[in-house]
Write a protein that holds these residues in place. Structure first.
Motif, PDB file in Angstrom:
ATOM      1  N   ASP A  17      24.702 -56.220 -51.218  1.00 57.10           N
ATOM      2  CA  ASP A  17      24.025 -54.923 -51.302  1.00 57.10           C
ATOM      3  C   ASP A  17      24.405 -54.091 -52.512  1.00 57.10           C
ATOM      4  OD1 ASP A  17      22.311 -55.156 -49.190  1.00 57.10           O
ATOM      5  OD2 ASP A  17      23.793 -54.492 -47.727  1.00 57.10           O
TER       6      ASP A  17
ATOM      7  N   ARG B 115      15.426 -49.334 -45.609  1.00 55.66           N
ATOM      8  CA  ARG B 115      16.509 -50.272 -45.356  1.00 55.66           C
ATOM      9  C   ARG B 115      16.383 -51.506 -46.256  1.00 55.66           C
ATOM     10  NH1 ARG B 115      19.947 -52.962 -45.236  1.00 55.66           N
ATOM     11  NH2 ARG B 115      21.358 -53.779 -43.645  1.00 55.66           N
ATOM     12  N   TRP B 116      15.131 -51.951 -46.513  1.00 55.86           N
ATOM     13  CA  TRP B 116      14.916 -53.171 -47.300  1.00 55.86           C
ATOM     14  C   TRP B 116      13.952 -52.884 -48.443  1.00 55.86           C
ATOM     15  CZ3 TRP B 116      15.086 -53.688 -41.859  1.00 55.86           C
ATOM     16  CH2 TRP B 116      16.200 -54.393 -41.398  1.00 55.86           C
TER      17      TRP B 116
ATOM     18  N   ASP C  89      15.716 -60.739 -42.349  1.00 53.07           N
ATOM     19  CA  ASP C  89      16.904 -59.903 -42.149  1.00 53.07           C
ATOM     20  C   ASP C  89      16.685 -58.919 -41.019  1.00 53.07           C
ATOM     21  OD1 ASP C  89      18.126 -61.214 -44.116  1.00 53.07           O
ATOM     22  OD2 ASP C  89      17.894 -59.671 -45.651  1.00 53.07           O
TER      23      ASP C  89
ATOM     24  N   SER D  17      13.112 -60.100 -46.230  1.00 53.41           N
ATOM     25  CA  SER D  17      13.514 -58.866 -45.560  1.00 53.41           C
ATOM     26  C   SER D  17      13.100 -58.891 -44.104  1.00 53.41           C
ATOM     27  CB  SER D  17      12.887 -57.660 -46.252  1.00 53.41           C
ATOM     28  OG  SER D  17      13.289 -57.636 -47.593  1.00 53.41           O
TER      29      SER D  17
END
Lengths: 301, 316
Positions: free
Chosen positions: B127, A33-34, A292, A289
């Motif tokens: 992103d 995801r990160w 997040d 991250s």
């Protein structure tokens, strides 16, 4: 956003099929995801391993002088060159990561933990105590950090332990402010009321009920502070107010001869700076991250 | 609103008083005083002379007397003389303030020019590779020590252009070209870090605002993307950015100790280190009060601007 990645379910299934331990699956999920955060974490792990295994990894002893090889540019025998005393730069950088990580982790841990405790206590007790603590925090935030650090170093003298103290002091009020904001919300929750109604003591409510619920901002501040502490240590050492020679420390390696002979021996000025940047970069990348993942709304200045 | 302003203004005083007490005590706890420091330089030590010098500077009086005298001076806006040089403190500071102020303003310009467009772009392309590049650029900015960036700048200028910037400060109005060709380098080195802080804030604030209902409404109305971003989103997203710019500006006023050293600039940061090393009590105290005052003032102004820019935050 998702189309470039293989289906999540398939990966989850595969990892379960491999019967990976739960924490490892968590790590894999975080890395997918990160990716930037995972890259940061990878650099941190390499740094930690280098620091622990420094005597095995470093080609020379960090204090070993070789006057035949003064100011040697990067060669096969000295990969990153040597300094004014002929000491191997690569070895000094590897040993320097010990100083950086020690100062970074120790001051971040102490600073963030004390700050979090004060912040939670301030939010829990409220009223006059909260007001008093907040005014004190205001006072320390308005106080120039560098003066605080200079004063601590002048009182205690240079050395690793004192540098850690000097860096920790300004972190405490900062963390207290951020954690207090989260703790105020926790204070309003029914389970804290319930704990109070059950007649639990203040200490028990703070430690068992409130602190675990401000872990997210605490961890985020902690990782952010490690990077900042490494930077501050480098600045203080560069000024001659931090770690003392001949200890290998990145900021110290930039001091004196590195600047004087920057023109003829640029490697002495370039590599230690790169090491500082890379180390702090890794912690920031990971910290970002982590924020997040844990608490996207939190703003760490 | 007026009551709020008044209350905030009144709160400035106890904070400043606290800072004054703290710096006064802190300097007294630091071992050694100015007389020792000066005589240590001269290599001779005479107890009688030391006592005489201490009496001249008023260091033999009880601490509370010294503090109250100093405080009374400040109330009358009289900061006294520097214990080391004997010059009025206002003059000592004014000389350096002009340099530090110019550097802080130039760094802010660099930071804003970089941060707002790049931060907005990263938020709009969340992103994607654009976002990743901007974020890595920003995080690298936070990680690179400004003083090291300065050293690298000198190295590059020297090896590529065979030129180094002038080393002696000339005021802007005397020779703008000379001044700017010296000041632009530290402004860039400091501005990069500064812009990184603001860029991250722009990005995260923008992401938050873009998810708000009124942005969806604007989109549904069929407004241009460019207009939505400029008129609707950016205006609200800039509030937190303003805060970090304000805080960072206040920090620049006294926090550039190391960078000033690399660029050979005689600013407030250098004065700080010198006066602490010399135990020049009066000068350190005045400097700390000045920096704290700037910090508090900037915070106050930012809070007022908040209320002015975002009516939802008024009357709190």
């Amino acid at each position: 956003m998702m189309q470039t990645k293989p289906p999540r379910a398939a990966v989850a299934q595969a990892s379960r099929a491999l019967s990976l331990p739960r924490w490892l699956r968590g790590v894999i999920r975080f890395a997918r995801r990160w990716p930037l955060g995972a890259a940061g974490a990878a650099i941190i792990v390499v740094m930690i391993l280098c620091a622990i295994a420094a005597p095995l990894v470093a080609p020379y002893h960090p204090l070993e002088t070789d006057f035949a090889a003064q100011f040697s540019p990067p060669t096969l025998t000295h990969w990153l060159g040597t300094d004014a005393f002929g000491r191997d730069l690569l070895s000094r950088l590897i040993y320097g990561s010990r100083t950086a990580l020690l100062v970074g982790f120790a001051s971040a841990f102490v600073g963030a933990t004390l700050g979090a405790l004060i912040g939670v206590a301030s939010a829990y007790f409220g009223g006059r105590i909260d007001l008093l603590i907040q005014r004190l925090v205001d006072l320390f935030l308005a106080f120039p950090i560098i003066i605080l650090a200079l004063a601590v170093v002048s009182i205690l003298g240079t050395g690793v332990g004192n540098v850690i103290m000097a860096i920790t002091v300004p972190m405490i009020p900062n963390c207290a402010r951020v954690v207090r904001a989260s703790a105020l919300a926790v204070r309003q929750t029914p389970y804290v009321d319930a704990a109070r109604a059950a007649g639990f003591g203040h200490g028990r409510i703070i430690f068992r009920h409130m602190l675990p619920n401000v872990m997210a901002p605490y961890l985020i501040m902690l990782t952010a502070y490690v990077g900042q502490a490494i930077l501050l240590e480098a600045s203080l050492s560069f000024l001659g107010l931090g770690v003392a020679e001949p200890t290998a420390a990145w900021g110290l390696m930039l001091r004196g001869a590195a600047v004087e002979f920057a023109e003829t021996a640029p490697w002495m000025a370039i590599f230690p700076g790169l090491a500082i940047s890379l180390g702090v970069f890794a912690f920031n990348l990971f910290g970002d991250s982590l924020r997040d993942a844990l608490d996207p709304k939190l703003r760490v200045l | 609103m007026r009551r709020y302003i008044l209350r905030r203004l009144l709160l400035i005083l106890p904070t400043l008083l606290g800072v004054a007490v703290l710096v006064f005590l802190l300097m007294r706890v630091v071992p050694g005083d100015i007389v020792e420091m000066r005589f240590a330089e001269g290599q001779f030590f005479n107890a009688e002379l030391v006592a005489k010098e201490r009496a001249r500077l008023g260091l033999d009086r009880p601490l509370w007397r010294q503090f109250l005298d100093w405080l009374w001076g400040i109330v009358r806006l009289d900061f006294g003389l520097s214990m080391w040089s004997g010059n009025p403190i206002t003059r000592e500071i004014a000389l350096r303030l002009q340099l530090s102020l110019q550097l802080a303003v130039m760094a802010t310009v660099v930071a804003v020019l970089l941060a707002i467009p790049l931060g907005t772009l990263a938020a709009l392309r969340q992103d994607t590779w654009v976002d990743y590049i901007v974020r890595v650029f920003a995080i690298a900015g936070l990680a690179t020590p400004s003083f090291w960036l300065g050293i690298v700048m000198f190295l590059v200028l020297l090896s590529v252009f065979r030129w180094i910037p002038p080393m002696v400060f000339t005021p802007l109005w005397e020779n703008p070209w000379q001044n700017l060709s010296q000041m632009i380098w530290p402004a860039l080195a400091v501005g990069y870090r500064y812009s990184a802080v603001a860029m991250r804030m722009t990005r995260s604030a923008m992401l938050e605002v873009l998810r708000e209902d009124y942005i969806r409404t604007a989109r549904a109305k069929g407004l241009w993307q460019r207009l939505i971003v400029k008129r609707h989103a950016l205006k609200n997203a800039l509030l937190p950015v303003l805060t970090v710019i304000g805080l960072e500006f206040a920090f620049l006023m006294g926090g550039l100790v190391v960078t000033e050293q690399v660029f050979n600039l005689n600013g407030l940061g250098l004065l700080f280190v010198q006066s602490v090393a010399r135990r020049d009590y009066t000068l350190v105290q005045a400097l700390v009060l000045l920096v704290a005052f700037v910090y508090i003032l900037v915070n106050f102004c930012v809070d007022l601007l908040y209320g002015w820019l975002d009516p939802r935050l008024r009357y709190q």
